[in-house]
Motif scaffolding. Structure first.
Motif, PDB file in Angstrom:
ATOM      1  N   ILE A   1      64.327  70.035   3.736  1.00  0.00           N
ATOM      2  CA  ILE A   1      65.030  71.299   3.561  1.00  0.00           C
ATOM      3  C   ILE A   1      64.619  71.929   2.241  1.00  0.00           C
ATOM      4  O   ILE A   1      64.166  71.239   1.327  1.00  0.00           O
ATOM      5  CB  ILE A   1      66.567  71.117   3.571  1.00  0.00           C
ATOM      6  N   LYS A   2      64.780  73.234   2.149  1.00  0.00           N
ATOM      7  CA  LYS A   2      64.596  73.917   0.874  1.00  0.00           C
ATOM      8  C   LYS A   2      65.992  74.176   0.333  1.00  0.00           C
ATOM      9  O   LYS A   2      66.735  75.000   0.858  1.00  0.00           O
ATOM     10  CB  LYS A   2      63.819  75.218   1.049  1.00  0.00           C
ATOM     11  N   HIS A   3      66.348  73.459  -0.684  1.00  0.00           N
ATOM     12  CA  HIS A   3      67.696  73.506  -1.249  1.00  0.00           C
ATOM     13  C   HIS A   3      67.923  74.804  -2.023  1.00  0.00           C
ATOM     14  O   HIS A   3      67.063  75.264  -2.760  1.00  0.00           O
ATOM     15  CB  HIS A   3      67.898  72.300  -2.177  1.00  0.00           C
ATOM     16  N   GLY A   4      69.101  75.378  -1.821  1.00  0.00           N
ATOM     17  CA  GLY A   4      69.508  76.523  -2.629  1.00  0.00           C
ATOM     18  C   GLY A   4      69.015  77.874  -2.160  1.00  0.00           C
ATOM     19  O   GLY A   4      69.191  78.861  -2.864  1.00  0.00           O
ATOM     20  N   ASN A   5      68.420  77.956  -0.971  1.00  0.00           N
ATOM     21  CA  ASN A   5      67.927  79.258  -0.514  1.00  0.00           C
ATOM     22  C   ASN A   5      68.895  79.964   0.430  1.00  0.00           C
ATOM     23  O   ASN A   5      68.572  81.002   0.983  1.00  0.00           O
ATOM     24  CB  ASN A   5      66.549  79.130   0.141  1.00  0.00           C
TER      25      ASN A   5
ATOM     26  N   ARG B   1      70.014  78.922   3.343  1.00  0.00           N
ATOM     27  CA  ARG B   1      69.776  78.670   4.764  1.00  0.00           C
ATOM     28  C   ARG B   1      70.628  77.520   5.312  1.00  0.00           C
ATOM     29  O   ARG B   1      70.716  77.333   6.503  1.00  0.00           O
ATOM     30  CB  ARG B   1      68.304  78.348   5.026  1.00  0.00           C
ATOM     31  N   LEU B   2      71.221  76.715   4.426  1.00  0.00           N
ATOM     32  CA  LEU B   2      72.117  75.638   4.848  1.00  0.00           C
ATOM     33  C   LEU B   2      73.553  76.132   4.787  1.00  0.00           C
ATOM     34  O   LEU B   2      73.845  77.108   4.101  1.00  0.00           O
ATOM     35  CB  LEU B   2      71.991  74.431   3.917  1.00  0.00           C
ATOM     36  N   ILE B   3      74.450  75.425   5.446  1.00  0.00           N
ATOM     37  CA  ILE B   3      75.853  75.780   5.279  1.00  0.00           C
ATOM     38  C   ILE B   3      76.237  75.527   3.823  1.00  0.00           C
ATOM     39  O   ILE B   3      75.693  74.627   3.174  1.00  0.00           O
ATOM     40  CB  ILE B   3      76.753  75.007   6.264  1.00  0.00           C
TER      41      ILE B   3
ATOM     42  N   GLY C   1      81.730  75.867   6.042  1.00  0.00           N
ATOM     43  CA  GLY C   1      80.992  75.301   7.173  1.00  0.00           C
ATOM     44  C   GLY C   1      80.191  76.343   7.926  1.00  0.00           C
ATOM     45  O   GLY C   1      79.707  77.318   7.350  1.00  0.00           O
ATOM     46  N   PHE C   2      80.079  76.139   9.217  1.00  0.00           N
ATOM     47  CA  PHE C   2      79.272  77.005  10.069  1.00  0.00           C
ATOM     48  C   PHE C   2      79.975  78.318  10.339  1.00  0.00           C
ATOM     49  O   PHE C   2      81.188  78.374  10.462  1.00  0.00           O
ATOM     50  CB  PHE C   2      78.983  76.312  11.411  1.00  0.00           C
ATOM     51  N   THR C   3      79.178  79.370  10.436  1.00  0.00           N
ATOM     52  CA  THR C   3      79.722  80.652  10.868  1.00  0.00           C
ATOM     53  C   THR C   3      79.821  80.629  12.381  1.00  0.00           C
ATOM     54  O   THR C   3      79.328  79.710  13.024  1.00  0.00           O
ATOM     55  CB  THR C   3      78.806  81.806  10.420  1.00  0.00           C
TER      56      THR C   3
END
Length: 143
Positions: free
Chosen positions: A29-33, A35-37, A62-64
């Motif tokens: 994953i690319k942290h801090g962009n 794109r993660l919850i 959490g998730f939208t």
């Protein structure tokens, strides 16, 4: 870039047990962009390589409704998550639970502050993950 392994669950208020919806042995994953919850991004932020952490993520982090990010990565896991999220709405509560291990961290040399962030395609991410897995197998002698 971060390499994580994880198990993901959803804990509903009317259920005694957590319900698993996704797991991965290695995921890049690319942290801090963004794109993660949010809850997963915040929880990984203070981890050190090799660290293990249980993240209990409230609904607002959490998730939208339409889902967000690369996790879960398979459609059947996404369908299971969507079903669990519907139950979460019906029961008016619940939390996401991630058991996360931060396997490794790599500097993203392309991101020195003067380039616009470009998103890796799914094919490029899969190729990177395959190379990492081959490298881990050769270095660690794993079967």
């Amino acid at each position: 870039l971060c390499v994580i392994s994880y198990k993901a669950f959803l804990k509903l208020p009317n259920d005694k047990e957590k319900q698993a919806f996704d797991a991965s042995g290695s995921f890049v994953i690319k942290h801090g962009n963004g794109r993660l919850i949010s809850g997963l991004d915040e929880g990984i932020h203070t981890m050190r390589p090799g660290g293990l952490r249980r993240l209990i993520i409230p609904p607002k982090l959490g998730f939208t409704q339409s889902g967000l990010g690369p996790l879960p990565r398979y459609p059947w896991d996404r369908m299971k998550l969507d079903s669990l999220l519907d139950k979460m709405i019906e029961q008016q509560g619940g939390n996401l639970v991630y058991d996360v291990r931060l396997e490794n961290v790599f500097d993203d040399e392309a991101d020195q502050g003067y380039y616009d962030d470009a998103e890796l395609s799914p094919e490029e991410m899969a190729e990177l993950q395959n190379k990492l897995m081959k490298g881990r197998g050769a270095a660690g002698g794993e079967a």
